[in-house]
Design a protein around this motif. Structure first.
Motif, PDB file in Angstrom:
ATOM      1  N   ARG A  61      -9.968 -10.176   0.393  1.00 39.04           N
ATOM      2  CA  ARG A  61     -10.257 -11.010  -0.774  1.00 39.04           C
ATOM      3  C   ARG A  61     -10.610 -12.586  -0.350  1.00 39.04           C
ATOM      4  N   GLU A  99     -15.886  -4.310  -0.324  1.00 40.94           N
ATOM      5  CA  GLU A  99     -16.108  -4.101  -1.701  1.00 40.94           C
ATOM      6  C   GLU A  99     -15.394  -2.640  -1.783  1.00 40.94           C
ATOM      7  N   THR A 104     -11.340  -3.670  -1.694  1.00 38.28           N
ATOM      8  CA  THR A 104     -10.841  -4.660  -2.853  1.00 38.28           C
ATOM      9  C   THR A 104     -11.274  -3.996  -4.066  1.00 38.28           C
ATOM     10  N   SER A 105     -12.297  -3.172  -4.171  1.00 38.41           N
ATOM     11  CA  SER A 105     -12.915  -2.671  -5.298  1.00 38.41           C
ATOM     12  C   SER A 105     -13.333  -3.866  -6.262  1.00 38.41           C
ATOM     13  N   THR A 106     -13.790  -5.083  -5.674  1.00 34.27           N
ATOM     14  CA  THR A 106     -14.435  -5.878  -6.306  1.00 34.27           C
ATOM     15  C   THR A 106     -15.788  -6.534  -5.497  1.00 34.27           C
ATOM     16  N   GLU A 107     -16.838  -6.757  -6.505  1.00 38.89           N
ATOM     17  CA  GLU A 107     -18.170  -7.377  -5.786  1.00 38.89           C
ATOM     18  C   GLU A 107     -18.149  -8.846  -5.173  1.00 38.89           C
TER      19      GLU A 107
END
Length: 68
Positions: free
Chosen positions: A25, A47, A50-53
């Motif tokens: 992050r 990605e 963290t499972s975020t773009e």
């Protein structure tokens, strides 16, 4: 003794998972050098961890930061 070892192991895995998420992050939001601007391998790995773009509108290119 088995309970202590299992608690230590669970704590170690939890700390490693949190540390990995914090690292990626942080890397997603830091200024980035031009040669790494659209690095497909880093983008896929971060990605998945963290499972975020990655939001490239918030990420400043590192080669422009010092020139302003």
């Amino acid at each position: 003794m088995t309970i202590l070892i299992s608690l230590f192991l669970i704590g170690w895995i939890g700390a490693a998972a949190l540390g990995t998420q914090a690292y990626f992050r942080g890397e997603q939001s830091k200024p980035i050098h031009e040669r790494n601007w659209r690095s497909e391998s880093f983008e896929k790995l971060s990605e998945s961890v963290t499972s975020t773009e990655i939001d490239y509108t918030e990420r400043a290119p590192g080669y422009l930061v010092g020139q302003q």
